[in-house]
Design a protein around this motif. Structure first.
Motif, short mmCIF file in Angstrom:
data_model
loop_
_atom_site.label_atom_id
_atom_site.label_comp_id
_atom_site.label_asym_id
_atom_site.label_seq_id
_atom_site.Cartn_x
_atom_site.Cartn_y
_atom_site.Cartn_z
N ASP A 181 -25.98 -14.00 -18.50
CA ASP A 181 -24.66 -13.70 -17.92
C ASP A 181 -24.80 -12.73 -16.75
N LEU A 182 -23.99 -12.93 -15.74
CA LEU A 182 -23.96 -12.04 -14.59
C LEU A 182 -22.92 -10.94 -14.84
N VAL A 183 -23.36 -9.70 -14.69
CA VAL A 183 -22.48 -8.54 -14.94
C VAL A 183 -22.46 -7.68 -13.69
N LEU A 184 -21.27 -7.30 -13.26
CA LEU A 184 -21.11 -6.43 -12.10
C LEU A 184 -20.67 -5.04 -12.56
N LEU A 185 -21.45 -4.02 -12.18
CA LEU A 185 -21.10 -2.64 -12.47
C LEU A 185 -20.52 -2.01 -11.22
N VAL A 186 -19.25 -1.62 -11.30
CA VAL A 186 -18.58 -0.97 -10.17
C VAL A 186 -18.48 0.51 -10.49
N MET A 187 -19.25 1.31 -9.75
CA MET A 187 -19.40 2.73 -10.10
C MET A 187 -19.06 3.63 -8.92
N PRO A 188 -17.90 4.27 -8.96
CA PRO A 188 -17.54 5.19 -7.88
C PRO A 188 -18.54 6.34 -7.79
N GLN A 189 -18.89 6.72 -6.59
CA GLN A 189 -19.78 7.86 -6.39
C GLN A 189 -18.98 8.97 -5.71
N THR A 225 -17.03 1.32 -5.55
CA THR A 225 -15.71 0.70 -5.47
C THR A 225 -15.45 0.15 -4.07
N GLU A 226 -15.87 0.90 -3.06
CA GLU A 226 -15.62 0.51 -1.68
C GLU A 226 -16.35 -0.79 -1.29
N LYS A 227 -17.45 -1.07 -1.98
CA LYS A 227 -18.26 -2.25 -1.64
C LYS A 227 -18.03 -3.42 -2.59
N MET A 228 -17.01 -3.33 -3.42
CA MET A 228 -16.80 -4.38 -4.42
C MET A 228 -16.50 -5.73 -3.78
N ALA A 229 -15.58 -5.76 -2.83
CA ALA A 229 -15.22 -7.03 -2.20
C ALA A 229 -16.42 -7.67 -1.51
N GLN A 230 -17.20 -6.86 -0.80
CA GLN A 230 -18.40 -7.37 -0.12
C GLN A 230 -19.43 -7.88 -1.11
N THR A 231 -19.55 -7.19 -2.25
CA THR A 231 -20.51 -7.59 -3.28
C THR A 231 -20.10 -8.94 -3.89
N LEU A 232 -18.82 -9.09 -4.18
CA LEU A 232 -18.34 -10.35 -4.76
C LEU A 232 -18.60 -11.52 -3.81
N GLN A 233 -18.44 -11.28 -2.50
CA GLN A 233 -18.69 -12.33 -1.53
C GLN A 233 -20.16 -12.73 -1.48
N ALA A 234 -21.04 -11.76 -1.80
CA ALA A 234 -22.48 -12.03 -1.75
C ALA A 234 -22.99 -12.78 -2.97
N LEU A 235 -22.18 -12.84 -4.03
CA LEU A 235 -22.60 -13.50 -5.26
C LEU A 235 -22.37 -15.01 -5.19
N ALA A 236 -23.26 -15.76 -5.81
CA ALA A 236 -23.14 -17.22 -5.82
C ALA A 236 -21.96 -17.68 -6.66
N HIS A 237 -21.63 -16.91 -7.70
CA HIS A 237 -20.48 -17.25 -8.53
C HIS A 237 -19.91 -15.95 -9.12
N PRO A 238 -18.66 -15.96 -9.58
CA PRO A 238 -18.04 -14.74 -10.10
C PRO A 238 -18.80 -14.22 -11.33
N PRO A 239 -18.83 -12.90 -11.50
CA PRO A 239 -19.51 -12.34 -12.67
C PRO A 239 -18.75 -12.65 -13.96
N LYS A 240 -19.50 -12.77 -15.05
CA LYS A 240 -18.87 -12.99 -16.36
C LYS A 240 -18.06 -11.75 -16.75
N LEU A 241 -18.61 -10.58 -16.44
CA LEU A 241 -17.98 -9.32 -16.85
C LEU A 241 -18.11 -8.30 -15.73
N ILE A 242 -17.04 -7.54 -15.51
CA ILE A 242 -17.06 -6.41 -14.59
C ILE A 242 -16.82 -5.14 -15.40
#
Length: 397
Positions: free
Chosen positions: A188-196, A228-245
């Motif tokens: 499964d593809l998992v995206l971790l969105v972590m504010p710094q 958080t700021e790079k979430m939209a760009q990261t999603l665009q770079a993925l081949a398919h949506p992550p199973k879990l964020i």
């Protein structure tokens, strides 16, 4: 994880209770094979509960808690006994040292421990100095309803019997909980969105993020991380949506608005709530937020004792969200570390952090304290999801 990298919160907590000079400290040293605890013939050498992280052969990473004697005397003695009682709250297994056949004090402590569902192992120490050890053990067994193990910390006899007893008394679910539960599986593809932001420690990740990332790698998941700021760009770079964020609760609303419809969403705090606490109880407790008024009183409990930051989630952001909904006059008390009220009377709601610094037994003892007083209790992540109106749209283990 190596021994030294295993957080104390993930270790088996073994506490030793008994009278002064009953050999508790010596027994810890014998069990671990090291001079872990200070030993003296003078009664009252151990004046406060002392925790030491160690490895116990055949069991793994543990925390031994050496407590003052429960027969301590005087004003200071009463304070030490109170500290010993608090140690019960984080105890997974108790070793109770008995001295002789007169077990009135011991029976009271056995009762208190069993009320907390803590397995108890009775021990008769100093067998090398007792001519009547077997007879004394029989008297203890008759008085307490359980036969003690006869051991000698001095000669190290009986240590294997104690280790075997600990294995037999291990809670059935100990070590079985996982952070992500059945939310993901291998591949499964998992995206971790972590504010710094200012709360993020410079040069490293916070413990829940590290533990979650390690578990996902152990599960052979595909893991992607971004701010958080790079979430939209990261999603665009993925081949398919992550199973879990998985994200920080404080940016729940922002991440929810950007997530793909097919992706599941949760937070590190919510995951830790399930790992350490009682998610259904927390969700039920979150409903109490809607019943709060400006006359209500809320307790916010943090496990960490860090210095407050300008945008601290527990001390600043969560109170701000609550007062925005309820009113500026809402009374909010904040405690940190082990400073948790013995009596929660007077509070209308308790909101606890993810408790990554506490073992599960300690968190459950706090939940029981609230439940027994019929006081709603919830968690940072669950509360913030409720306040953002998305509690029914996030997932939890």
């Amino acid at each position: 994880m190596t021994l030294n990298s295993t957080p104390n919160a993930n270790r088996l907590h073994i506490a030793l209770f008994g009278r002064r000079n009953s050999g508790k400290s010596s027994l810890i040293n014998a069990l671990t094979g090291q001079d872990t605890a200070l030993v003296s013939n003078i009664p009252g050498t151990t004046t406060d509960p002392v925790s030491k992280a160690m490895e116990l052969h055949g069991i793994g990473p543990c925390v031994f808690i050496d407590t003052p004697g429960f027969d301590d005397e005087g004003e200071l003695g009463a304070l030490r006994i109170a500290r010993t009682l608090k140690a019960i709250e984080r105890t997974d297994i108790a070793l109770l040292l008995c001295e002789d056949g007169d077990c009135e004090n011991e029976k009271q402590w056995i009762s208190q421990l069993k009320e907390k569902n803590i397995p108890v192992i009775l021990i008769l120490n100093k067998a090398d100095n007792r001519k009547d050890a077997a007879e004394t053990a029989n008297r203890i067994g008759e008085s307490c309803g359980e036969q003690p193990l006869i051991v000698s910390a001095q000669t190290h006899s009986g240590m294997e019997a104690i280790r075997q007893a600990i294995l037999e008394k291990l809670p059935a679910d100990f070590g079985q909980q996982t952070i992500t539960g059945n939310l993901v599986q291998e591949g499964d593809l998992v995206l971790l969105v972590m504010p710094q932001d200012s709360q993020a420690p410079k040069g490293r990740l916070i413990l829940p993020q590290v533990q979650t990332l390690r578990e996902l790698l152990d599960k052979q998941c595909l893991v992607m991380s971004c701010t958080t700021e790079k979430m939209a760009q990261t999603l665009q770079a993925l081949a398919h949506p992550p199973k879990l964020i998985i994200t920080d609760s404080q940016v729940f609303h922002t991440v929810y608005r950007q997530k793909p419809a097919e992706s599941l969403l949760t937070s590190f705090s919510v995951l830790m709530a399930g790992y350490k606490g009682d998610i259904p109880y927390y969700i039920e407790g979150a409903a109490a937020i809607d019943r709060l008024t400006t006359q209500s009183r809320v307790l916010i409990a943090e496990a960490c004792t860090h210095a407050p930051l300008s945008e601290d989630i527990g001390r600043v952001k969560l109170p701000r969200l609550l007062r925005k909904k309820i009113g500026e006059d809402l009374q909010i008390d904040i405690v940190a570390g082990t400073d948790f009220p013995a009596d929660l009377g007077g509070y209308d709601l308790v909101i606890h952090c993810g408790a990554c610094m506490f073992n599960r037994k300690y968190v459950l003892s706090r939940i029981d304290s609230a439940r027994n007083r019929h006081i709603p209790m919830t968690n940072y992540g669950v509360a913030i999801a409720h306040l953002n109106g998305i509690l029914d749209k996030i997932v939890y283990p």
